[in-house]
Scaffold this motif. Structure first.
Motif, PDB file in Angstrom:
ATOM      1  N   TRP A 219      -2.222  -0.039  -3.192  1.00  0.00           N
ATOM      2  CA  TRP A 219      -2.799   1.136  -3.857  1.00  0.00           C
ATOM      3  C   TRP A 219      -2.107   1.362  -5.204  1.00  0.00           C
ATOM      4  N   LEU A 220      -0.796   1.165  -5.232  1.00  0.00           N
ATOM      5  CA  LEU A 220      -0.054   1.349  -6.482  1.00  0.00           C
ATOM      6  C   LEU A 220      -0.541   0.385  -7.559  1.00  0.00           C
ATOM      7  N   VAL A 221      -0.824  -0.858  -7.171  1.00  0.00           N
ATOM      8  CA  VAL A 221      -1.333  -1.824  -8.146  1.00  0.00           C
ATOM      9  C   VAL A 221      -2.704  -1.392  -8.655  1.00  0.00           C
ATOM     10  N   LEU A 222      -3.554  -0.908  -7.753  1.00  0.00           N
ATOM     11  CA  LEU A 222      -4.870  -0.437  -8.168  1.00  0.00           C
ATOM     12  C   LEU A 222      -4.771   0.698  -9.181  1.00  0.00           C
TER      13      LEU A 222
ATOM     14  N   ARG B 200      -2.617   6.423   0.199  1.00  0.00           N
ATOM     15  CA  ARG B 200      -2.605   6.307   1.665  1.00  0.00           C
ATOM     16  C   ARG B 200      -1.614   7.312   2.277  1.00  0.00           C
ATOM     17  N   LYS B 201      -0.462   7.423   1.662  1.00  0.00           N
ATOM     18  CA  LYS B 201       0.619   8.267   2.194  1.00  0.00           C
ATOM     19  C   LYS B 201       0.200   9.732   2.279  1.00  0.00           C
ATOM     20  N   TRP B 202      -0.360  10.270   1.202  1.00  0.00           N
ATOM     21  CA  TRP B 202      -0.688  11.691   1.192  1.00  0.00           C
ATOM     22  C   TRP B 202      -1.961  11.987   1.966  1.00  0.00           C
ATOM     23  N   THR B 203      -2.783  10.974   2.220  1.00  0.00           N
ATOM     24  CA  THR B 203      -3.919  11.167   3.123  1.00  0.00           C
ATOM     25  C   THR B 203      -3.426  11.395   4.542  1.00  0.00           C
ATOM     26  N   MET B 204      -2.354  10.694   4.916  1.00  0.00           N
ATOM     27  CA  MET B 204      -1.762  10.918   6.243  1.00  0.00           C
ATOM     28  C   MET B 204      -1.211  12.338   6.354  1.00  0.00           C
TER      29      MET B 204
ATOM     30  N   LEU C 144       7.122  11.678   5.640  1.00  0.00           N
ATOM     31  CA  LEU C 144       6.753  11.566   4.232  1.00  0.00           C
ATOM     32  C   LEU C 144       7.971  11.353   3.331  1.00  0.00           C
ATOM     33  N   CYS C 145       9.137  11.734   3.826  1.00  0.00           N
ATOM     34  CA  CYS C 145      10.372  11.530   3.059  1.00  0.00           C
ATOM     35  C   CYS C 145      10.893  10.103   3.211  1.00  0.00           C
ATOM     36  N   VAL C 146      10.336   9.355   4.167  1.00  0.00           N
ATOM     37  CA  VAL C 146      10.848   8.028   4.487  1.00  0.00           C
ATOM     38  C   VAL C 146       9.944   6.924   3.977  1.00  0.00           C
TER      39      VAL C 146
ATOM     40  N   THR D 129     -10.724   9.637  -0.117  1.00  0.00           N
ATOM     41  CA  THR D 129      -9.493  10.417  -0.290  1.00  0.00           C
ATOM     42  C   THR D 129      -8.287   9.509  -0.475  1.00  0.00           C
ATOM     43  N   SER D 130      -8.189   8.473   0.356  1.00  0.00           N
ATOM     44  CA  SER D 130      -7.030   7.580   0.266  1.00  0.00           C
ATOM     45  C   SER D 130      -7.050   6.765  -1.016  1.00  0.00           C
TER      46      SER D 130
END
Length: 522
Positions: free
Chosen positions: A236-239, A117-121, A227-229, A111-112
């Motif tokens: 992950w962004l590079v991947l 990672r952020k939206w998995t949290m 999530l706003c912070v 999922t992550s």
């Protein structure tokens, strides 16, 4: 070539970084003008605060696990009376969370990697909220278990992803300090659970445990604000090919622009291996690993299992039962005593947080495992030969607190730090998920069998077995666990591949030069 230790001489909000040896940094940056500009100092201060905020908010999910562990130890006393559940159902209710959470941890890796990672949290918080709400209104054991299932999946997701996210977003010099935040929040949650038990124990049997469980929804509300912070993980962004966004995040989390560019180059190099087809498919590599990955898996999976099979969840979940065995019979006094256990556990995790980068991972593990072994053996002796008297009660409470204190100073936080930092980028989420699965399976086995085993060989005999397992963990740490403090995630990967030599915990020249430069800017 290796250099002696260097320490942060002040000005940093992060704990000192130590590489063994000297008291003061004698190396100077050749390009330094001494003081630096006011803008540089402002940027450094802002980046520290930003990274601290990210680690703080990413760790909020771990409060949910801690709260559930702490609150269930007391709530189950009232659930037994209200829903008339059996001893076996009690074990299933308590231990099933760990078993169910392993499915969340397994799903968390994929999922992550898919949604980030952020939206998995965020997903973890939503699933837990649903489970906590169902448990709070459950009219029967069956409905209670449905809510427990949702809560377990949410906790599995959250526990797996928080250390990975923090490790990927943290600067090298403070990675251990920041990656131990999730363990701090677990301990804080346990303490809040104990306090909740004591605060609501005076209500009616039908209402008290429902309020105790419902309060667990509150921490997940703050995650929506988080999530706003917090940004997405730059790795992950590079991947996902979002290099510009990754650069923006690294500029915010690193104190120097050139350091951010250096980190970005390292990440892109690691990601290029996967994109270029140099590596085997992910799960095939985990199931049939290379020698380097095999070493990583043994260390990561092994330390996660040892964290639980030494009996920490039995101590925390069943602390009222243990203290009752020692001689405390009044329920209110039992719950008050568990608050003392929670306070001890929380205080010592704070000590570990400030030592994990300066002292190192491995020395803390030595202190932790040896101390736990002694306390578990002493608790076994006390319950077997000294129980049911004032002395027995005092010593039992002392050794229970001692066990959780030694656990919190090393095995608790270092376990998650190591697992989040030893795996290469392409495998980090999935391999960390496997480690979390091992942790949750062992936790479930211990929690679901403790009462039955204690009835068969006594509580004292059960803790004697835990002390033997803890002694084995000392050997495991000595033989297999490396020191990772002071190295970037990419350098740790090279260390397992033999590319960076490690001798007695010292750091190689390339690492030291980077830390010298970092040190001068604090």
């Amino acid at each position: 070539m290796t250099l002696p230790a260097l320490e942060n001489d002040g000005g940093s909000d992060f704990p000192a970084v130590s590489i063994i040896g000297s008291k003061r940094n004698k190396y100077q940056r050749m390009d330094s003008d001494g003081e630096g500009t006011r803008e540089d100092h402002h940027h450094r201060s802002r980046s520290r605060k930003y990274v601290m905020a990210c680690a703080f908010f990413a760790s909020l999910n771990n409060v949910l696990l801690g709260y559930d562990v702490g609150v269930m130890s007391g709530a189950v006393l009232f659930i037994q009376q209200d829903l008339n559940i059996t001893e076996v159902q009690t074990e299933v209710l308590i231990g099933s969370l760990s078993i169910i959470s392993l499915f969340g941890s397994l799903a968390g890796g994929r999922t992550s990697d898919s949604i980030g990672r952020k939206w998995t949290m965020a997903l973890a918080a939503l699933v837990f909220q649903a489970g906590a709400a169902v448990m709070a209104v459950a009219p029967s054991f069956e409905v209670l278990m449905i809510g427990r299932t949702f809560a377990g999946i949410g906790i599995g997701l959250g526990v797996m992803i928080a250390p990975v996210y923090i490790a990927e977003i943290s600067p090298t010099v403070a990675r251990g300090f920041l990656t131990s935040f999730p363990e701090i929040f677990i301990n804080l949650g346990i303490l809040l659970g104990y306090v909740s038990n004591y605060a609501f124990s005076g209500l009616s049997v039908h209402i008290s445990w429902r309020i105790m469980l419902a309060v667990g929804i509150l921490p997940s509300v703050f995650i929506g604000f988080a999530l706003c912070v917090i940004p997405e993980s730059p790795r992950w962004l590079v991947l996902k090919g979002q290099v510009d966004r990754a650069r923006e995040v690294l500029m915010k989390t690193n104190e120097r622009d050139d350091e951010a560019e250096e980190r970005l180059a390292e990440i892109q190099l690691a990601a290029a291996k996967t994109e270029g087809g140099e590596e085997r498919p992910m799960w095939r590599e985990l199931l049939s690993p290379s020698p380097a990955v095999r070493k990583m898996l043994i260390v990561g999976f092994g330390i996660q299992c040892f964290q639980q099979i030494t009996g920490i969840d039995a101590t925390v979940y069943y602390s009222p039962e243990i203290l009752k065995e020692a001689g405390i019979q009044d329920e209110t006094k039992l719950l008050a005593a568990t608050v003392a256990v929670g306070i001890t556990k929380t205080l010592f995790i704070l000590f570990a947080t400030f030592l994990i980068d300066s002292v190192g991972r491995k020395p803390l593990l030595y202190v932790s495992t040896v101390g736990m072994t002694l306390c578990l053996f002493s608790l076994s002796f006390t319950l077997t030969f000294l129980g049911q008297g004032t002395l027995g009660i005092a010593l039992a409470l002392l050794f229970v607190c001692g066990n959780v204190a030694f656990f919190s100073i090393g095995m608790g936080p270092v376990c998650w730090v190591l697992t989040s930092e030893i795996f290469p980028l392409r495998l980090r989420a999935q391999a960390s998920a496997l480690g979390a699965v091992g942790n949750r399976v062992c936790s479930g086995i211990v929690a679901m069998s403790f009462l039955s085993v204690s009835r068969a060989i006594t509580v004292g005999g059960t803790f004697f077995i835990f002390s033997l397992v803890s002694a084995l963990s000392v050997v495991f740490v000595y033989m297999l666990v490396p020191e990772t403090s002071g190295k970037s995630l990419e350098q740790i990967e090279l260390m397992f591949q033999g590319g960076i030599e490690r001798k007695g915990g010292e750091v190689e020249l390339g690492d030291a030069e980077r830390l010298v430069r970092k040190d001068q800017e604090f």
